[in-house]
Design a protein around this motif. Structure first.
Motif, PDB file in Angstrom:
ATOM      1  N   ARG A  23       0.901  -0.906   0.104  1.00 25.76           N
ATOM      2  CA  ARG A  23       0.168   0.353  -0.310  1.00 25.76           C
ATOM      3  C   ARG A  23       0.721   1.126  -0.381  1.00 25.76           C
ATOM      4  NH1 ARG A  23      -3.887  -3.295   3.438  1.00 25.76           N
ATOM      5  NH2 ARG A  23      -2.754  -2.382   5.251  1.00 25.76           N
ATOM      6  N   ALA A  24       2.116   1.000   0.783  1.00 32.96           N
ATOM      7  CA  ALA A  24       2.886   2.593   0.949  1.00 32.96           C
ATOM      8  C   ALA A  24       3.593   2.690  -0.579  1.00 32.96           C
ATOM      9  CB  ALA A  24       4.284   2.520   2.299  1.00 32.96           C
ATOM     10  N   GLU A  25       3.940   1.590  -1.489  1.00 35.30           N
ATOM     11  CA  GLU A  25       3.882   1.459  -2.562  1.00 35.30           C
ATOM     12  C   GLU A  25       3.715   2.097  -3.413  1.00 35.30           C
ATOM     13  OE1 GLU A  25       7.182   1.127  -5.414  1.00 35.30           O
ATOM     14  OE2 GLU A  25       7.728   1.717  -3.407  1.00 35.30           O
ATOM     15  N   ARG A  41       3.366   6.186  -3.135  1.00 35.56           N
ATOM     16  CA  ARG A  41       4.013   6.750  -2.973  1.00 35.56           C
ATOM     17  C   ARG A  41       3.906   6.787  -4.846  1.00 35.56           C
ATOM     18  NH1 ARG A  41       7.639   3.770  -0.920  1.00 35.56           N
ATOM     19  NH2 ARG A  41       8.313   2.606  -2.425  1.00 35.56           N
ATOM     20  N   VAL A  42       4.273   5.390  -5.691  1.00 37.12           N
ATOM     21  CA  VAL A  42       4.081   5.775  -6.686  1.00 37.12           C
ATOM     22  C   VAL A  42       2.992   7.091  -8.002  1.00 37.12           C
ATOM     23  CG1 VAL A  42       3.415   4.099  -9.183  1.00 37.12           C
ATOM     24  CG2 VAL A  42       4.870   3.484  -7.612  1.00 37.12           C
ATOM     25  N   GLN A  43       2.094   6.425  -6.800  1.00 37.40           N
ATOM     26  CA  GLN A  43       0.758   7.699  -7.285  1.00 37.40           C
ATOM     27  C   GLN A  43       0.592   8.660  -6.983  1.00 37.40           C
ATOM     28  OE1 GLN A  43      -2.077   6.664  -9.158  1.00 37.40           O
ATOM     29  NE2 GLN A  43      -3.349   8.751  -9.018  1.00 37.40           N
ATOM     30  N   GLN A  44       0.695   9.165  -5.933  1.00 41.29           N
ATOM     31  CA  GLN A  44       1.481  10.079  -5.283  1.00 41.29           C
ATOM     32  C   GLN A  44       2.759  11.226  -7.160  1.00 41.29           C
ATOM     33  OE1 GLN A  44       0.041  12.482  -3.541  1.00 41.29           O
ATOM     34  NE2 GLN A  44       0.947  14.261  -4.515  1.00 41.29           N
ATOM     35  N   GLY A  45       3.664   9.719  -7.257  1.00 41.67           N
ATOM     36  CA  GLY A  45       4.991  10.483  -7.963  1.00 41.67           C
ATOM     37  C   GLY A  45       4.192  10.505  -9.188  1.00 41.67           C
ATOM     38  N   ARG A  46       2.847   9.810  -9.735  1.00 48.05           N
ATOM     39  CA  ARG A  46       2.160  10.069 -11.177  1.00 48.05           C
ATOM     40  C   ARG A  46       1.620  11.291 -10.903  1.00 48.05           C
ATOM     41  NH1 ARG A  46      -1.635   6.092 -12.903  1.00 48.05           N
ATOM     42  NH2 ARG A  46      -1.740   6.915 -14.805  1.00 48.05           N
ATOM     43  N   ILE A  47       0.867  11.629 -10.013  1.00 46.13           N
ATOM     44  CA  ILE A  47       0.270  12.737 -10.070  1.00 46.13           C
ATOM     45  C   ILE A  47       0.948  14.398  -9.647  1.00 46.13           C
ATOM     46  CG2 ILE A  47      -1.148  14.439  -8.251  1.00 46.13           C
ATOM     47  CD1 ILE A  47      -2.542  12.418  -7.475  1.00 46.13           C
ATOM     48  N   ASN A  48       2.230  14.495  -9.248  1.00 48.59           N
ATOM     49  CA  ASN A  48       2.847  15.036  -9.319  1.00 48.59           C
ATOM     50  C   ASN A  48       4.086  15.827 -10.689  1.00 48.59           C
ATOM     51  OD1 ASN A  48       1.953  15.936  -6.746  1.00 48.59           O
ATOM     52  ND2 ASN A  48       3.900  14.888  -5.920  1.00 48.59           N
ATOM     53  N   GLY A  49       3.680  14.352 -11.510  1.00 45.72           N
ATOM     54  CA  GLY A  49       5.141  14.200 -13.612  1.00 45.72           C
ATOM     55  C   GLY A  49       6.107  13.926 -12.079  1.00 45.72           C
TER      56      GLY A  49
END
Length: 199
Positions: free
Chosen positions: A61-63, A66-74
């Motif tokens: 879940r943490a990974e 992190r991936v989803q937040q990285g995608r949102i932030n570009g």
């Protein structure tokens, strides 16, 4: 026997002990092979399966977060293949810096559907036909705005990256699809404000 004299063997001289240099000793005995293997041995099946499963799920879940937040932030390493590269980043900035009619089309259609439901129950045919006319007017406006965006993207990308970037990356369709999305729902999220000049 043939007149050869025997010499007594030379006395073995004791080897000089090497001077012990400080700091070279480990200060502990060397572990045996069995001790090393026992230290490296891990159980194939954990003793507490429930705790191991919970910790594994939490790590996943943490990974994912992190991936989803990285995608949102570009962040480039977390983006999907269709979003990667400097050309796509530039196109996203061009789309996000303008006010696109396509992002208002879906709310516009939902409002028209509610109006049509209300009008159809009242039996007013004039308002019902007027709502259909508004729907087609909105659709034509979105098509015209998309054509203007297409021309702008082609011109800016060709000037910045060359003509081959237009065909290699499919930027025109990418720009139109992003312009049709609501600004808040775009992934990656917009990095520029409306009206900001993109160079």
């Amino acid at each position: 026997m043939f007149g050869r004299t025997k010499e007594p063997p030379a006395a073995a001289q004791p080897a000089e002990p090497s001077a012990a240099q400080p700091g070279q000793g480990k200060g502990r005995p060397t572990p045996t092979r069995a001790e090393r293997e026992a230290a490296n041995r891990r159980p194939l099946v954990p003793t507490d399966r429930r705790a191991a499963s919970a910790s594994s799920k939490e790590a996943l879940r943490a990974e994912r977060r992190r991936v989803q937040q990285g995608r949102i932030n570009g962040e480039e390493k977390y983006l999907a293949l269709r979003d990667r590269g400097p050309v796509k980043r530039f196109v996203r900035d061009v789309v996000d810096s303008r006010r696109n009619l396509g992002e208002y089309f879906l709310p516009f259609v939902l409002v028209l559907l509610l109006v049509q439901l209300a009008v159809s129950s009242s039996g007013n045919n004039v308002l019902f036909l007027a709502s259909y006319a508004l729907l087609y007017v909105g659709l034509i406006a979105v098509v015209v705005d998309s054509l203007l965006l297409r021309r702008k993207v082609r011109r800016l990308v060709a000037a910045k990256f060359g003509d081959e970037a237009l065909f290699r990356t499919g930027v025109v369709g990418y720009a139109v699809m992003r312009a049709l999305q609501l600004r808040r729902s775009r992934i990656p999220k917009p990095q520029v404000t409306r009206g900001q000049k993109v160079a």
